[in-house]
Enzyme design. Structure first.
Site, short mmCIF file in Angstrom:
data_model
loop_
_atom_site.label_atom_id
_atom_site.label_comp_id
_atom_site.label_asym_id
_atom_site.label_seq_id
_atom_site.Cartn_x
_atom_site.Cartn_y
_atom_site.Cartn_z
N GLN A 122 0.86 -1.19 0.00
CA GLN A 122 0.00 0.00 0.00
C GLN A 122 0.89 1.24 0.00
OE1 GLN A 122 -2.22 0.10 3.61
NE2 GLN A 122 -2.93 2.18 3.33
N GLU A 240 -8.45 -0.80 7.11
CA GLU A 240 -7.14 -0.86 7.76
C GLU A 240 -7.26 -0.58 9.26
OE1 GLU A 240 -4.25 1.82 6.08
OE2 GLU A 240 -2.60 0.84 7.12
C1 LIG Z 1 4.82 -0.41 11.15
C2 LIG Z 1 4.33 0.60 10.17
C3 LIG Z 1 3.85 0.19 8.95
C4 LIG Z 1 3.41 1.14 8.00
N1 LIG Z 1 2.98 0.69 6.78
C5 LIG Z 1 2.60 1.59 5.85
C6 LIG Z 1 2.21 1.15 4.55
O1 LIG Z 1 2.22 -0.05 4.25
N2 LIG Z 1 1.86 2.08 3.64
C7 LIG Z 1 1.83 3.42 3.93
O2 LIG Z 1 1.46 4.20 3.05
N3 LIG Z 1 2.20 3.87 5.16
C8 LIG Z 1 2.59 2.99 6.11
N4 LIG Z 1 2.98 3.43 7.36
C9 LIG Z 1 3.07 4.86 7.61
C10 LIG Z 1 1.99 5.42 8.54
O3 LIG Z 1 0.74 5.43 7.90
C11 LIG Z 1 2.45 6.83 8.95
O4 LIG Z 1 3.65 6.69 9.67
C12 LIG Z 1 1.42 7.53 9.80
O5 LIG Z 1 0.27 7.84 9.05
C13 LIG Z 1 1.99 8.83 10.41
O6 LIG Z 1 2.52 9.64 9.40
P1 LIG Z 1 4.03 10.21 9.52
O7 LIG Z 1 4.92 9.07 9.86
O8 LIG Z 1 4.32 10.98 8.28
O9 LIG Z 1 4.00 11.16 10.77
P2 LIG Z 1 3.52 12.67 10.78
O10 LIG Z 1 2.27 12.82 10.00
O11 LIG Z 1 4.68 13.55 10.42
O12 LIG Z 1 3.19 12.85 12.32
C14 LIG Z 1 4.21 13.04 13.30
C15 LIG Z 1 3.52 13.24 14.64
O13 LIG Z 1 2.69 14.42 14.59
C16 LIG Z 1 1.35 14.11 14.95
N5 LIG Z 1 0.41 14.88 14.13
C17 LIG Z 1 0.47 15.10 12.80
N6 LIG Z 1 -0.59 15.83 12.39
C18 LIG Z 1 -1.34 16.06 13.49
C19 LIG Z 1 -2.58 16.75 13.71
N7 LIG Z 1 -3.24 17.33 12.70
N8 LIG Z 1 -3.06 16.76 14.98
C20 LIG Z 1 -2.39 16.17 16.00
N9 LIG Z 1 -1.22 15.51 15.84
C21 LIG Z 1 -0.71 15.45 14.61
C22 LIG Z 1 1.20 12.62 14.66
O14 LIG Z 1 0.20 12.05 15.45
C23 LIG Z 1 2.58 12.09 15.02
O15 LIG Z 1 2.66 11.86 16.40
C24 LIG Z 1 3.43 2.51 8.32
C25 LIG Z 1 3.89 2.93 9.58
C26 LIG Z 1 4.34 2.00 10.49
C27 LIG Z 1 4.85 2.46 11.81
#
Ligand SMILES: Cc1cc2nc3c(=O)[nH]c(=O)nc-3n(C[C@H](O)[C@H](O)[C@H](O)COP(=O)(O)OP(=O)(O)OC[C@H]3O[C@@H](n4cnc5c(N)ncnc54)[C@H](O)[C@@H]3O)c2cc1C
Length: 376
Positions: A122, A240
């Site tokens: 994904q 999901e």
């Molecule tokens: C084990 C694992 C598997 C994954 N597998 C996939 C996959 O197969 N495909 C895929 O596409 N993605 C995948 N992901 C990614 C996952 O969807 C993202 O890590 C997640 O959506 C958070 O996005 P980010 O890492 O960019 O963090 P960010 O969006 O940069 O967030 C960083 C921090 O800021 C906080 N934050 C951000 N915006 C807000 C807001 N508006 N209000 C309050 N707090 C906020 C978040 O909660 C977080 O604590 C995976 C992640 C993990 C850990």
């Protein structure tokens, strides 16, 4: 076949084939081995028919209630025959393929995933776009009969094993936000794709960076309408965040039972244990309710963020308890099972991130369910 017949027949089959189906766990088992075992379990279950029940006939299923496939995942997870995380990809991606792929494409591709002949991934998150998915920049431009995709995805689970990718790409203007995104179904062996695995803290290369350099994706692989990929994403994310986690609920209750059996007298704090048991059963009850709503044909939506919050809280509570009781300090374990607890404890930290972070889920609950403001 009704659900009870399915359960009885499946239980008997799992019992007869237990030695072949049981998975090995722990740090000595590589992800390659886990993936190989998962493919074997899916193939055996598909060929025996169990994996086909609960999926529509038009994609190679036998029809019947979706509760059948829920029971299959539950039975496999509670018997330690699958690792629920890698198994769940089917439950995340197939419902959306059925809904949005051209019928011939879904009919051709879905059986390959169900049978374990293929792995899919994904491709949503990008280096600067996780929570704020609507701002993604990976671009697809139309070139005759193909889209040409250029950009980068990150945290793409199992991409190094994947044959296909459900991908979100920008097809509208850079500032078009969620209105200019299209969902595509890409072949991972297409020219221009580079996959670079990332080592996670539990020691597995669970996810990857994926680079796209002018990658051709046939226009017939468009999922849903052009520039309406947001609708596809909003359809996929509830799976999901809920139904794909049902197997994890069974797995967590199994691990809690194992913890109770293996902890020495006095090792478990009764209050912490009570909290973990209560969380595990609350999550199970919630998840069961969601499975029944799907079985009734209800559309899943933002209320699934409650399932995701409960899963993340339960998972971390159970493995915090294990850390205190069985593997103090989660230092290097001195036997195979405490090593398994350590791996699971470390992985449980990701539960508040994958599928959308805990903060984002709470934002959705507050704004879309409780009407406490507007989420960003
Ligand atoms: C084990 C694992 C598997 C994954 N597998 C996939 C996959 O197969 N495909 C895929 O596409 N993605 C995948 N992901 C990614 C996952 O969807 C993202 O890590 C997640 O959506 C958070 O996005 P980010 O890492 O960019 O963090 P960010 O969006 O940069 O967030 C960083 C921090 O800021 C906080 N934050 C951000 N915006 C807000 C807001 N508006 N209000 C309050 N707090 C906020 C978040 O909660 C977080 O604590 C995976 C992640 C993990 C850990």
């Amino acid at each position: 076949m009704d659900l009870q017949e399915f359960r009885d027949g499946l239980d008997a089959w799992l019992g007869e084939n237990a030695s072949e189906l049981e998975a090995a766990f722990g740090p000595d088992v590589t992800l390659d081995q886990e993936m190989e075992h998962l493919s074997k379990v899916k193939r055996l279950a598909f060929d025996a028919g169990w994996m086909r029940w609960g999926w529509p006939e038009r994609v190679g299923g036998y029809g019947g209630s979706t509760l059948m496939r829920a029971y299959l995942g539950e039975a496999l997870a509670s018997r330690d025959m699958i690792e629920p995380g890698i198994y769940s990809m089917t439950e995340v991606l197939v419902p959306t393929m059925i809904e949005f792929a051209r019928p011939e494409l879904a009919a051709e591709m879905v059986p390959r995933l169900l049978r374990g002949d293929e792995t899919w991934c994904q491709g949503f998150s990008e280096p600067s776009t996780g929570s704020n998915l609507g701002s993604l920049t990976c671009r697809a431009r139309r070139d005759g009969d193909v889209w040409r995709v250029t950009g980068q995805k990150v945290w793409t689970s199992l991409a190094q094993y994947a044959d296909r990718c459900v991908l979100l790409a920008r097809t509208g203007a850079p500032e078009s936000g969620s209105k200019g995104i299209t969902a595509l179904f890409a072949d991972m062996d297409a020219p221009g794709i580079t996959v670079r695995p990332i080592r996670a803290m539990h020691g597995r290369d669970e996810f990857c960076e994926v680079f796209f350099d002018d990658v051709p994706v046939p226009v017939g692989r468009t999922l849903g309408e052009v520039d309406r990929g947001w609708t596809v994403a909003m359809d996929l994310l509830p799976y999901e965040r809920s139904t794909s986690l049902w197997h994890r609920s069974a797995y967590l209750r199994q691990r809690l039972g194992r913890l109770l059996a293996s902890a020495t007298d006095g090792a478990l704090d009764p209050r912490d244990l009570g909290e973990a048991v209560q969380m595990a059963f609350a999550f199970h009850a919630r998840s069961r309710g969601t499975q029944h709503r799907m079985a009734r044909g209800e559309r899943l939506g933002p209320e699934t963020s409650i399932d995701k919050v409960l899963l993340a809280t339960t998972e971390q509570t159970v493995f915090d308890l294990a850390a205190d009781a069985v593997a103090p300090g989660i230092a290097v374990g001195d036997d195979a099972d405490s090593d398994r607890w350590r791996t699971e404890f470390l992985y449980s930290r990701a539960a508040t991130i994958y599928g959308g972070s805990a903060e984002i889920q709470r934002d959705i609950i507050a704004c879309r369910l409780l009407d406490l403001g507007t989420d960003r």
